[in-house]
Design an enzyme around this catalytic site. Structure first.
Site, short mmCIF file in Angstrom:
data_model
loop_
_atom_site.label_atom_id
_atom_site.label_comp_id
_atom_site.label_asym_id
_atom_site.label_seq_id
_atom_site.Cartn_x
_atom_site.Cartn_y
_atom_site.Cartn_z
N LYS A 13 0.84 -1.20 0.00
CA LYS A 13 0.00 0.00 0.00
C LYS A 13 0.87 1.25 0.00
CE LYS A 13 -3.34 3.04 0.77
NZ LYS A 13 -4.18 3.52 -0.35
N CYS A 60 -2.25 10.11 -6.48
CA CYS A 60 -3.37 9.85 -5.56
C CYS A 60 -4.42 10.94 -5.74
CB CYS A 60 -2.91 9.84 -4.11
SG CYS A 60 -4.36 9.71 -3.03
O1 RRO Z 1 -5.74 5.91 -0.80
C1 RRO Z 1 -6.39 6.36 -1.77
O2 RRO Z 1 -7.43 7.06 -1.65
C2 RRO Z 1 -5.97 6.08 -3.15
C3 RRO Z 1 -4.69 6.26 -3.61
BR1 RRO Z 1 -3.25 6.70 -2.51
C4 RRO Z 1 -4.40 6.08 -4.99
O3 RRO Z 1 -3.27 6.22 -5.48
N1 RRO Z 1 -5.42 5.72 -5.81
C5 RRO Z 1 -6.67 5.57 -5.36
O4 RRO Z 1 -7.58 5.27 -6.16
N2 RRO Z 1 -6.94 5.74 -4.02
#
Ligand code: RRO
Length: 311
Positions: A43, A128
């Site tokens: 993650k 993100c």
């Molecule tokens: O954690 C998120 O809300 C998230 C991330 Br870091 C990302 O790179 N892509 C996404 O769809 N959600």
């Protein structure tokens, strides 16, 4: 048949999870390690642990998923401790995703990775879409270049970047020109399609709580955009920069299409969330079936060989 060479290693197959799916905890990562996935990624992490956005924040919908998780993670030390232990049990490189909230935070995390005994691959997430008030770095070309310039002044381990989708060929040209200046191991395309809105019509209400329901889309909705981005970068980047294809892979045919566009590794997000880690065995066998029907003995025989209409 599915063996894939990438970062000086031969992977059993090109299939991986997409970062964020089934990789938040040690327990989930161990399940990926024990699955038929050819590799896996952690993650996206920040320096400190983050709780992320309020729930509901990830919802499966008929044609895919919508999420606004808000970068929940257990902090870089948790993931670095895990990978340094896990990598001693396998020769297969582990992928380590980071997503700092500033250039300085990304640099600090990369300094930690550089100094650690981690010898896998680092994925810098510049895409993100879900942190309120923080635009995606990779939609700011100058900031992307500044970030890469600072990183490659000191970082010597294999590094890839995760990009958001682009929708204009001029943007493909601009981004590829920047990326071609740096010794990147790969470009991973695409992250979720940012800021979609899914509605529950009975309730006349949004389905996720953060950001008034706006969130990143994944799954079937986004496959054509993902394929265009894989193809767009495959045809523009130096051949030394490999492509990881992510977006809308639900079956062997989708995987085949990404490979035909030029992807080397393939990541699965939404459909892994729906099915769990058993998906890797299913997709690997469906991909092998397609290759067998077409008479291909290895992925290298067709990777990137998508044909245009020329007559
Ligand atoms: O954690 C998120 O809300 C998230 C991330 Br870091 C990302 O790179 N892509 C996404 O769809 N959600």
């Amino acid at each position: 048949m599915l063996q894939t060479n990438f970062v000086n290693h031969t992977f059993e197959n090109p299939l991986m999870n997409a970062s964020g799916i089934h990789c938040m905890t040690v327990e989930e990562m161990k399940e990926l390690a024990n699955s038929k996935a050819g590799a896996y990624v952690t993650k996206s992490t920040t320096l400190k642990e983050r709780a992320g956005n309020p729930s509901p924040r990830y919802v499966d919908v008929p044609l895919g998923s919508i999420n606004s998780m808000g970068l929940p993670n257990l902090g870089i030390d948790y993931y670095l401790d895990y990978v340094s232990e896990a990598q001693t049990k396998t020769e297969t490189p582990i992928f380590f995703s980071i997503a700092g909230m500033s250039v300085a935070e990304n640099i600090e995390m990369l300094e930690k990775i550089q100094a650690s005994d981690f010898h896998g691959v680092t994925e810098l997430n510049l895409s993100c879409p879900n942190v309120p008030g923080k635009p995606q770095v990779a939609y700011d070309f100058d900031l992307t270049e500044e970030t890469l310039e600072k990183i490659f002044a000191f970082f010597t381990k294999p590094l890839g970047i995760k990009l958001p989708p682009y929708f204009d060929l001029a943007h493909f040209d601009q981004m590829a020109a920047i990326l071609n200046k740096y010794p990147l191991t790969y470009v991973n395309t695409i992250n979720s399609v940012g800021n979609g809105l899914y509605i529950d019509v009975d309730k006349e209400q949004v389905v996720i709580k953060p950001k008034d329901g706006f969130g990143g889309l994944g799954g079937e909705y986004i496959k054509p955009t993902a394929l265009a981005n894989v193809r767009g970068f495959y045809t523009r980047l130096n051949p030394s920069i490999k492509i990881i294809g992510t977006g809308g892979i639900r079956n062997g045919q989708d995987a085949f299409e990404h490979l035909l566009c030029g992807a080397t590794m393939l990541q699965i997000g939404t459909e892994l969330h729906k099915e769990g880690p058993a998906i890797f065995e299913r997709i690997a066998s469906e991909l092998e079936d397609i290759m067998e029907v077409k008479g291909y003995k290895s992925i290298d025989e067709f990777r990137g060989k998508l044909r245009s209409i020329t007559d």
